[in-house]
Design an enzyme around this catalytic site. Structure first.
Site, mmCIF file in Angstrom:
data_model
loop_
_atom_site.group_PDB
_atom_site.id
_atom_site.type_symbol
_atom_site.label_atom_id
_atom_site.label_comp_id
_atom_site.label_asym_id
_atom_site.label_seq_id
_atom_site.Cartn_x
_atom_site.Cartn_y
_atom_site.Cartn_z
ATOM 1 C CG HIS A 292 10.004 98.205 74.857
ATOM 2 N ND1 HIS A 292 10.889 98.734 73.708
ATOM 3 C CD2 HIS A 292 9.110 99.040 75.098
ATOM 4 C CE1 HIS A 292 10.443 100.161 73.491
ATOM 5 N NE2 HIS A 292 9.192 100.348 74.147
ATOM 6 C CB ALA A 293 8.300 91.004 74.875
#
Length: 199
Positions: free
Chosen positions: A135-136
Site C-alpha cells: 500500500h505504498a
C-alpha cells in the site's frame, strides 16, 4: 461481529488485525510461495500497522537511462515509534490467540509459538519478519509535489492522479481511495479544458 469478521480495529496502536481463511488450493499456495502440505483450510492472521511515522524514499538511479528502475527504500519501521507499535500489536495478537475461544481452534501458532509474555523475543520476531502490505503511497504528496488540482508544481501540463498524491496512507485498503482520486482527477482535467461533468 466486527471483532470476528473482516478487519478488527485496534485503535490504541493505530493498527488492524487482518485475517481470513485460505483454502490450500494450488493458486493460493503459489501466491504465498508455499508447497501443498495440508489438505484442509488454514486461518491466517496478522497485525498491520496503520498510519506509520516512517517515511520511505524513491529516487532515480545513478545513470540517466529510462530503462533503469528507480531506487526504492521503504524504510520499514525506521521510526522507533513504529517498531514499538508493531511489537504492541503482536502482543495483542497473541493475547487474542490465547483466549479460550480461539485457543481451542488453534493447532499451532507457527512463528508466534512460545512468544507470549516475552517482549524481547517478539521484538526479534518483528525485526526478522516484518514486511510491507503493498500500500505504498505519497511519493508525490499533495501540498509538496502536486497542487490540490493534482498538477505537478512547476511543470506545465503534468498531473499525478493515483495513490502517490496521498499525503498520508489511508488506514484501510488503498484500492477504493485510488479509484476516487482517479475519478476526481478526471473531473479536474475536464474542468480545466472547459468540460463540465454531468450532474
Amino acid at each position: 461481529s466486527r471483532k470476528m469478521l473482516g478487519h478488527a480495529p485496534y485503535n490504541t496502536v493505530k493498527g488492524m488485525f487482518h485475517y481470513g481463511i485460505i483454502d490450500f488450493l494450488d493458486n493460493a499456495l503459489r501466491f504465498f510461495g508455499l508447497e501443498r502440505k495440508l489438505a484442509r483450510s488454514v486461518l491466517v492472521i496478522g497485525f498491520v500497522l496503520n498510519q506509520p511515522f516512517s517515511r520511505g524514499r524513491i529516487t532515480v538511479n545513478g545513470n540517466s537511462s529510462m530503462k533503469s528502475p528507480p531506487a526504492i527504500d521503504l524504510k520499514l519501521l525506521d521510526d522507533r515509534r513504529d517498531f514499538a507499535r508493531m511489537v504492541d500489536g503482536v502482543e495483542k495478537l497473541l493475547q487474542l490467540c490465547n483466549r479460550r475461544e480461539m485457543a481451542s481452534l488453534i493447532k499451532s501458532l507457527g512463528e508466534l509459538e512460545g512468544l507470549a509474555n516475552n517482549r524481547n523475543k517478539i521484538e526479534q520476531l518483528v525485526k526478522n519478519i516484518s514486511a510491507h502490505a503493498w500500500h505504498a503511497a505519497g511519493t508525490c504528496a499533495m501540498g509538496d509535489v502536486v497542487t490540490p488540482r493534482l498538477a505537478v508544481v512547476g511543470v506545465d501540463g503534468l498531473r499525478v492522479v493515483d495513490a502517490s498524491v496521498m499525503p498520508t496512507v489511508t488506514s484501510g485498503n488503498t484500492n477504493a481511495p485510488s479509484m476516487m482520486i482517479g475519478w476526481r482527477g478526471g473531473e479536474l482535467i475536464a474542468e480545466d479544458y472547459g468540460y463540465v461533468a454531468d450532474e
